[in-house]
Design a protein around this motif. Structure first.
Motif, PDB file in Angstrom:
ATOM      1  N   GLU A   9      43.637  -7.028  29.613  1.00  0.00           N
ATOM      2  CA  GLU A   9      44.211  -8.280  29.146  1.00  0.00           C
ATOM      3  C   GLU A   9      45.474  -8.009  28.339  1.00  0.00           C
ATOM      4  O   GLU A   9      45.564  -7.013  27.634  1.00  0.00           O
ATOM      5  CB  GLU A   9      43.211  -9.021  28.269  1.00  0.00           C
ATOM      6  CG  GLU A   9      41.989  -9.494  28.999  1.00  0.00           C
ATOM      7  CD  GLU A   9      41.007 -10.204  28.074  1.00  0.00           C
ATOM      8  OE1 GLU A   9      41.430 -10.660  26.993  1.00  0.00           O
ATOM      9  OE2 GLU A   9      39.840 -10.274  28.447  1.00  0.00           O
ATOM     10  N   TYR A  10      46.421  -8.917  28.445  1.00  0.00           N
ATOM     11  CA  TYR A  10      47.637  -8.819  27.642  1.00  0.00           C
ATOM     12  C   TYR A  10      47.436  -9.600  26.353  1.00  0.00           C
ATOM     13  O   TYR A  10      47.000 -10.746  26.368  1.00  0.00           O
ATOM     14  CB  TYR A  10      48.843  -9.374  28.401  1.00  0.00           C
ATOM     15  CG  TYR A  10      50.087  -9.423  27.554  1.00  0.00           C
ATOM     16  CD1 TYR A  10      50.751  -8.254  27.200  1.00  0.00           C
ATOM     17  CD2 TYR A  10      50.583 -10.629  27.084  1.00  0.00           C
ATOM     18  CE1 TYR A  10      51.881  -8.282  26.404  1.00  0.00           C
ATOM     19  CE2 TYR A  10      51.719 -10.678  26.290  1.00  0.00           C
ATOM     20  CZ  TYR A  10      52.367  -9.497  25.955  1.00  0.00           C
ATOM     21  OH  TYR A  10      53.479  -9.525  25.164  1.00  0.00           O
ATOM     22  N   HIS A  11      47.733  -8.963  25.240  1.00  0.00           N
ATOM     23  CA  HIS A  11      47.699  -9.611  23.940  1.00  0.00           C
ATOM     24  C   HIS A  11      49.119  -9.581  23.396  1.00  0.00           C
ATOM     25  O   HIS A  11      49.670  -8.504  23.193  1.00  0.00           O
ATOM     26  CB  HIS A  11      46.751  -8.883  22.983  1.00  0.00           C
ATOM     27  CG  HIS A  11      45.338  -8.881  23.439  1.00  0.00           C
ATOM     28  ND1 HIS A  11      44.492  -9.941  23.225  1.00  0.00           N
ATOM     29  CD2 HIS A  11      44.628  -7.968  24.129  1.00  0.00           C
ATOM     30  CE1 HIS A  11      43.312  -9.672  23.747  1.00  0.00           C
ATOM     31  NE2 HIS A  11      43.373  -8.480  24.309  1.00  0.00           N
ATOM     32  N   PRO A  12      49.727 -10.728  23.161  1.00  0.00           N
ATOM     33  CA  PRO A  12      51.114 -10.736  22.685  1.00  0.00           C
ATOM     34  C   PRO A  12      51.238 -10.134  21.289  1.00  0.00           C
ATOM     35  O   PRO A  12      50.255 -10.053  20.553  1.00  0.00           O
ATOM     36  CB  PRO A  12      51.472 -12.222  22.677  1.00  0.00           C
ATOM     37  CG  PRO A  12      50.182 -12.923  22.548  1.00  0.00           C
ATOM     38  CD  PRO A  12      49.156 -12.065  23.246  1.00  0.00           C
ATOM     39  N   PRO A  13      52.430  -9.728  20.924  1.00  0.00           N
ATOM     40  CA  PRO A  13      52.649  -9.188  19.584  1.00  0.00           C
ATOM     41  C   PRO A  13      52.267 -10.210  18.516  1.00  0.00           C
ATOM     42  O   PRO A  13      52.574 -11.393  18.653  1.00  0.00           O
ATOM     43  CB  PRO A  13      54.155  -8.914  19.540  1.00  0.00           C
ATOM     44  CG  PRO A  13      54.570  -8.822  20.962  1.00  0.00           C
ATOM     45  CD  PRO A  13      53.651  -9.716  21.727  1.00  0.00           C
ATOM     46  N   THR A  14      51.613  -9.742  17.473  1.00  0.00           N
ATOM     47  CA  THR A  14      51.223 -10.626  16.372  1.00  0.00           C
ATOM     48  C   THR A  14      51.398  -9.913  15.027  1.00  0.00           C
ATOM     49  O   THR A  14      50.434  -9.689  14.306  1.00  0.00           O
ATOM     50  CB  THR A  14      49.756 -11.087  16.520  1.00  0.00           C
ATOM     51  OG1 THR A  14      48.933  -9.924  16.653  1.00  0.00           O
ATOM     52  CG2 THR A  14      49.551 -11.982  17.714  1.00  0.00           C
ATOM     53  N   PRO A  15      52.635  -9.550  14.701  1.00  0.00           N
ATOM     54  CA  PRO A  15      52.823  -8.874  13.414  1.00  0.00           C
ATOM     55  C   PRO A  15      52.466  -9.812  12.262  1.00  0.00           C
ATOM     56  O   PRO A  15      52.776 -11.004  12.310  1.00  0.00           O
ATOM     57  CB  PRO A  15      54.296  -8.507  13.394  1.00  0.00           C
ATOM     58  CG  PRO A  15      54.942  -9.289  14.462  1.00  0.00           C
ATOM     59  CD  PRO A  15      53.886  -9.729  15.418  1.00  0.00           C
ATOM     60  N   PRO A  16      51.808  -9.290  11.230  1.00  0.00           N
ATOM     61  CA  PRO A  16      51.462 -10.111  10.069  1.00  0.00           C
ATOM     62  C   PRO A  16      52.717 -10.627   9.350  1.00  0.00           C
ATOM     63  O   PRO A  16      53.787 -10.021   9.432  1.00  0.00           O
ATOM     64  CB  PRO A  16      50.684  -9.157   9.162  1.00  0.00           C
ATOM     65  CG  PRO A  16      50.255  -8.043  10.050  1.00  0.00           C
ATOM     66  CD  PRO A  16      51.294  -7.934  11.115  1.00  0.00           C
ATOM     67  N   LYS A  17      52.566 -11.719   8.644  1.00  0.00           N
ATOM     68  CA  LYS A  17      53.680 -12.276   7.872  1.00  0.00           C
ATOM     69  C   LYS A  17      54.152 -11.284   6.818  1.00  0.00           C
ATOM     70  O   LYS A  17      53.355 -10.528   6.264  1.00  0.00           O
ATOM     71  CB  LYS A  17      53.244 -13.560   7.166  1.00  0.00           C
ATOM     72  CG  LYS A  17      53.023 -14.732   8.079  1.00  0.00           C
ATOM     73  CD  LYS A  17      52.623 -15.944   7.255  1.00  0.00           C
ATOM     74  CE  LYS A  17      52.293 -17.100   8.154  1.00  0.00           C
ATOM     75  NZ  LYS A  17      51.852 -18.268   7.377  1.00  0.00           N
TER      76      LYS A  17
END
Length: 77
Positions: A9-17
């Motif tokens: 599965e592809y999980h998009p980038p999710t850098p923390p704030k």
């Protein structure tokens, strides 16, 4: 020919704030004929904290045929 495997599965980038820029890499390998590449449970649940060189060796992937790298940050920063 192997057609009975589930793709990763592809999980998009999710850098923390407020953590600045994060580097993401895509590395493309040519899959050897008649080789089914299956991720372990740890590899499925981890986002980069698994032994990538061992993965390459386990499936005899050799050298990459293409790579892509980019920087991104949280969209709310």
């Amino acid at each position: 020919m192997y057609n009975s495997f589930l793709p990763a599965e592809y999980h998009p980038p999710t850098p923390p704030k407020k953590t600045g820029f994060h580097r993401y890499q895509f590395i493309l390998f040519e899959q050897p004929p008649h080789t089914q590449v299956v991720l372990t449970e740890q590899e499925r649940s981890s986002r980069g904290k698994w032994d990538f060189p061992a993965f390459i060796t386990r499936f005899n992937l050799g050298e990459p045929v293409a790579t892509l790298q980019f920087l991104t940050q949280n969209s709310k920063d």
